[in-house]
Design an enzyme around this catalytic site. Structure first.
Site, PDB file in Angstrom:
ATOM      1  N   GLY A 165     -13.193 -11.553 -40.328  1.00 24.14           N
ATOM      2  CA  GLY A 165     -12.656 -13.119 -41.108  1.00 24.14           C
ATOM      3  C   GLY A 165     -10.596 -12.899 -40.703  1.00 24.14           C
ATOM      4  CB  ALA A 182     -16.912  -5.721 -37.553  1.00 25.77           C
ATOM      5  CG  ASP A 212     -10.923   4.599 -34.043  1.00 22.91           C
ATOM      6  OD1 ASP A 212     -11.554   4.647 -35.416  1.00 22.91           O
ATOM      7  OD2 ASP A 212      -9.722   5.443 -34.516  1.00 22.91           O
ATOM      8  CB  SER A 225     -11.520  -9.653 -45.992  1.00 22.77           C
ATOM      9  OG  SER A 225     -11.553 -10.392 -44.527  1.00 22.77           O
ATOM     10  CE  LYS A 263      -8.145  -2.118 -47.603  1.00 19.32           C
ATOM     11  NZ  LYS A 263      -8.997  -4.024 -48.102  1.00 19.32           N
TER      12      LYS A 263
END
Length: 358
Positions: free
Chosen positions: A224, A221, A260, A189, A305
């Protein structure tokens, strides 16, 4: 004489429908009516107008970088079909002669599909005799303000030939930036953010991202995106309950906060928010808009997404969410949305507050 009364657009294979719908809507806003040819998986779309003047109106009045799903666009003549295997050059050369123009350079390309990858070798070989033919006719004038000549082989025996001005199009062959992130990148990524910075932060915006700045990476996490910024001398707070890669933490520019991504807020404002979390597009849009509206971050780069259906509609919905939230605070901003080469079922968004906005 062959008129270039159509617009060829490259896109990611599988997103032809979205690319077609977008160019149809944008052309209609300019009063240009036409129809599109789009085959699923072909990685190209053809917008057919009535006149060459209409197509030139589109490329001169629409901003290419504002086209979400198009990697490149080219004004083209009717398709050359049934090219003989032993002499494809003659037909291409004859059509170019009808254009009666000079060119700054010539790119022989093919749409970016798995099936066409083997055609790239032919494209490279074809470039040499075509270049020689143009030079012989004094039609190739490097480093001039002339348009760029494109020949796109959509099949072994079929090609579109056309032109586009470099200043209103993608500067990369096949519309694909060449990005290298290095062997130490914690994840694939990293290429997405590296490409986003190349495409969405050109030289006139380079001072908005420089060493010494601070950023927050939500859902970081394995690191990247954090790693890409750390390589540029930017201190990153990486927010994720999951583990970070050792190569990311080895930069000593990243602080890992186990939290979070939706609940975390920084103690002090940062220059940049970056986010590549797998979540519904509207929820990400709301989160980022809130960060910018409340002054937690000045600028943001994030991914949306996309769903399997109504993908363009979902992007527009997210735009509206951001617009509504920032307008409530009277915040001026610019937004650029692009499906990058490293993106898959997603688009990348660069949201920046205007300099006059405090």
């Amino acid at each position: 004489m062959s008129q270039m009364n159509a617009l060829l657009l490259y896109c990611r294979a599988g997103f032809e429908k979205e690319c077609a719908a977008e160019i149809m809507a944008n052309a209609a806003e300019l009063g240009v009516n036409g129809y599109v040819k789009a085959t699923e998986g072909a990685a190209w779309v053809l917008f057919q107008g009535q006149t060459a003047e209409e197509i030139e109106l589109i490329t001169s009045h629409l901003l290419f970088y504002k086209q979400i799903f198009a990697r490149q666009w080219i004004r083209v003549a009717p398709l050359l079909e049934n090219l003989p295997e032993g002499d494809r050059l003659s037909a291409v050369r004859d059509l170019i002669a009808e254009f009666g123009q000079r060119y700054s350079e010539v790119w022989v390309e093919t749409p970016d599909t798995d099936a066409s990858k083997t055609r790239l070798g032919f494209c490279r070989r074809f470039t040499k005799p075509l270049t020689a033919a143009l030079q012989k006719k004094h039609q190739l004038v490097p480093e001039s303000h002339s348009p760029r000549l494109h020949v796109c082989f959509i099949a072994d025996d079929a090609a579109f030939v056309g032109v586009i001005e470099p200043e209103v199009s993608s500067p990369w062959f096949m519309g694909i930036p060449r990005v290298r992130v290095g062997k130490d990148a914690p994840s694939r990524s990293a290429g997405k953010l590296a490409e986003a910075l190349m495409v969405m932060l050109p030289e006139d915006r380079a001072n908005e991202l420089k060493a010494g700045m601070r950023a927050v990476d939500l859902g970081a996490a394995p690191g990247g995106w954090s790693w890409v910024l750390a390589q540029r001398g930017i201190r990153v707070t990486a927010v994720d309950n999951g583990p970070m890669a050792a190569t990311a933490m080895a930069t000593e520019m990243i602080e890992h906060v186990r939290s979070d991504g939706f609940s975390y807020r920084p103690h002090h404002p940062v220059n940049w928010l970056i986010c590549d979390m797998v979540e519904s597009p509207s929820r990400i849009a709301q989160l980022v808009a809130e960060w910018i509206a409340r002054g937690h971050a000045r600028h943001a780069i994030f991914n949306l997404k996309l769903p399997m259906k109504k993908r363009l509609e979902e992007v527009r919905r997210c735009e509206a969410i951001i617009e509504a939230r920032l307008e409530r605070e009277d915040i001026g901003y610019t937004i650029e949305i692009k499906q990058l080469y490293h993106d898959r079922e997603e688009v990348t968004v660069c949201l920046m507050r205007n300099k006059a906005t405090r």
